[in-house]
Write an enzyme that holds these catalytic residues in place. Structure first.
Site, PDB file in Angstrom:
ATOM      1  N   ASP A  38      69.759  44.050  16.842  1.00 52.48           N
ATOM      2  CA  ASP A  38      69.272  45.293  17.440  1.00 52.48           C
ATOM      3  C   ASP A  38      69.192  45.162  18.961  1.00 52.48           C
ATOM      4  OD1 ASP A  38      68.316  47.849  17.514  1.00 52.48           O
ATOM      5  OD2 ASP A  38      66.313  47.370  16.761  1.00 52.48           O
ATOM      6  N   GLY A  41      71.884  49.093  22.757  1.00 52.00           N
ATOM      7  CA  GLY A  41      71.695  50.287  23.588  1.00 52.00           C
ATOM      8  C   GLY A  41      70.706  50.013  24.718  1.00 52.00           C
ATOM      9  N   ASN A  86      73.644  54.599  10.003  1.00 53.16           N
ATOM     10  CA  ASN A  86      74.278  54.678  11.331  1.00 53.16           C
ATOM     11  C   ASN A  86      75.327  55.782  11.445  1.00 53.16           C
ATOM     12  OD1 ASN A  86      74.079  51.076  11.933  1.00 53.16           O
ATOM     13  ND2 ASN A  86      72.735  52.702  12.629  1.00 53.16           N
ATOM     14  N   LEU A 213      62.479  46.372   8.472  1.00 53.35           N
ATOM     15  CA  LEU A 213      63.685  45.871   7.791  1.00 53.35           C
ATOM     16  C   LEU A 213      64.866  46.833   7.868  1.00 53.35           C
ATOM     17  CD1 LEU A 213      62.471  44.120   4.518  1.00 53.35           C
ATOM     18  CD2 LEU A 213      63.331  43.102   6.624  1.00 53.35           C
TER      19      LEU A 213
HETATM   20  C1  FPP Z   1      71.779  48.216  16.971  1.00 53.36           C
HETATM   21  O1  FPP Z   1      71.553  48.386  18.341  1.00 53.36           O
HETATM   22  C2  FPP Z   1      73.140  47.750  16.818  1.00 53.36           C
HETATM   23  C3  FPP Z   1      74.069  48.374  16.032  1.00 53.36           C
HETATM   24  C4  FPP Z   1      73.791  49.572  15.243  1.00 53.36           C
HETATM   25  C5  FPP Z   1      75.446  47.877  15.988  1.00 53.36           C
HETATM   26  C6  FPP Z   1      75.570  46.404  15.930  1.00 53.36           C
HETATM   27  C7  FPP Z   1      76.974  46.065  16.140  1.00 53.36           C
HETATM   28  C8  FPP Z   1      77.414  45.021  16.850  1.00 53.36           C
HETATM   29  C9  FPP Z   1      76.506  44.023  17.458  1.00 53.36           C
HETATM   30  C10 FPP Z   1      78.850  44.787  17.020  1.00 53.36           C
HETATM   31  C11 FPP Z   1      79.598  44.850  15.708  1.00 53.36           C
HETATM   32  C12 FPP Z   1      80.779  44.029  15.758  1.00 53.36           C
HETATM   33  C13 FPP Z   1      81.415  43.522  14.691  1.00 53.36           C
HETATM   34  C14 FPP Z   1      82.454  42.525  14.914  1.00 53.36           C
HETATM   35  C15 FPP Z   1      81.133  43.905  13.298  1.00 53.36           C
HETATM   36  P1  FPP Z   1      71.245  49.831  18.876  1.00 53.36           P
HETATM   37  O2  FPP Z   1      72.488  50.499  19.286  1.00 53.36           O
HETATM   38  O3  FPP Z   1      70.442  50.588  17.868  1.00 53.36           O
HETATM   39  O4  FPP Z   1      70.367  49.486  20.123  1.00 53.36           O
HETATM   40  P2  FPP Z   1      69.129  50.321  20.677  1.00 53.36           P
HETATM   41  O5  FPP Z   1      68.112  50.367  19.548  1.00 53.36           O
HETATM   42  O6  FPP Z   1      68.686  49.517  21.834  1.00 53.36           O
HETATM   43  O7  FPP Z   1      69.655  51.666  21.052  1.00 53.36           O
END
Ligand code: FPP
Length: 261
Positions: A38, A41, A86, A213
């Site tokens: 997480d 962003g 998502n 979770l």
């Molecule tokens: C959550 O952070 C992250 C995700 C929903 C995506 C995670 C994906 C990756 C790390 C890359 C995937 C790559 C591969 C190879 C499968 P967020 O966007 O919710 O962050 P925030 O809560 O700070 O906005």
């Protein structure tokens, strides 16, 4: 003084990382680590960058953490890359997230082969765009012969959905007479989970300060140790992984029994 002797901060960091890895390997290493990655962003926002830059940096960090986990001797690493929830994100962001597995695997697959790492996936493959399916399936096929660490991507994955599908499958088998109601055990359920080939995670890590979770591995995390950190995923490095494992190693897992058992 130390600088005069040729000591550099960076040397010390590497030496201490190597030493700590060696120490961690002497104790019981978690056989399966699951990570909720997480904070991509927020990492980007802090730097006035678009969210896409955060996701890309997060993707690059998968390589760092995979290499480190592999070096320590972890048996399986499950990474929550895209949840069933998502899909609610803006189309452009979903589109980017669906391209990252391709981008990652295109550049990292040869290294995964060299490291003897086996790629697996949990989640519903047929809900992914064709190009994502092709990239992931190709990596699964190519690495199927590997016998080392499992790198397991949770893509289009939701814990409740997984439980629902497993309940339906079991109910169907009871209905058509291939399974007796009285023969249903916890193992029956575990063996119908998408993680059937893996042991339950010993350690769950969630980055970026949230303490929940988010529908991840609801069945499998029943006895796992949890480690939460404020560090955003793109900044979660070897040192952080070692800290989580060191904390895990200092805990006494009792599985509902008494201390010292
Ligand atoms: C959550 O952070 C992250 C995700 C929903 C995506 C995670 C994906 C990756 C790390 C890359 C995937 C790559 C591969 C190879 C499968 P967020 O966007 O919710 O962050 P925030 O809560 O700070 O906005």
């Amino acid at each position: 003084m130390l600088e005069k002797l040729g000591w550099k901060k960076s040397d010390n960091k590497n030496v201490s990382l190597e030493n700590r890895m060696a120490d961690v390997r002497k104790e019981s290493v978690p056989n399966h680590i699951a990570i909720i990655m997480d904070g991509n962003g927020r990492w980007a926002k802090k730097r006035a960058l678009p969210r896409a830059a955060g996701h890309r940096e997060g993707m690059k960090n998968i390589r760092t953490i995979t290499r480190c986990a592999n070096k320590i001797g972890v048996g399986a690493l499950t990474l929550y890359a895209f949840s069933t929830e998502n899909w609610k994100r803006p189309a452009l962001e979903v589109d980017l997230l669906m391209r990252l597995p391709e981008e990652f695997l295109n550049s990292f697959l040869p290294e995964l082969m060299e490291l003897n790492i086996k790629v697996q996936m949990i989640g519903e493959m047929d809900g992914l765009p064709d190009h994502t399916q092709r990239a992931v399936q190709n990596a699964i096929n190519q690495t199927a012969v590997n016998t080392g660490m499992v790198l397991n991507f949770a893509l289009n994955y939701g814990g409740r959905r997984e439980l629902l599908l497993s309940v339906k499958e079991i109910a169907h088998q009871v209905q058509n007479g291939t399974l007796n109601l009285d023969d249903i055990t916890e193992e029956t359920i575990s063996s119908r989970m998408m993680t059937a080939t893996l042991p339950d995670p010993d350690l769950l890590i969630r980055t970026s300060g949230e303490l929940r979770l988010s529908n991840f591995l609801l069945w499998q995390l029943a006895y796992s140790e949890f480690w939460f950190t404020d560090v955003h995923w793109p900044e979660f490095k070897e040192d952080d992984l070692l800290q989580a494992i060191e904390s895990y190693q200092s805990r006494n897992r009792r599985y509902g029994g008494l201390k010292g058992e």
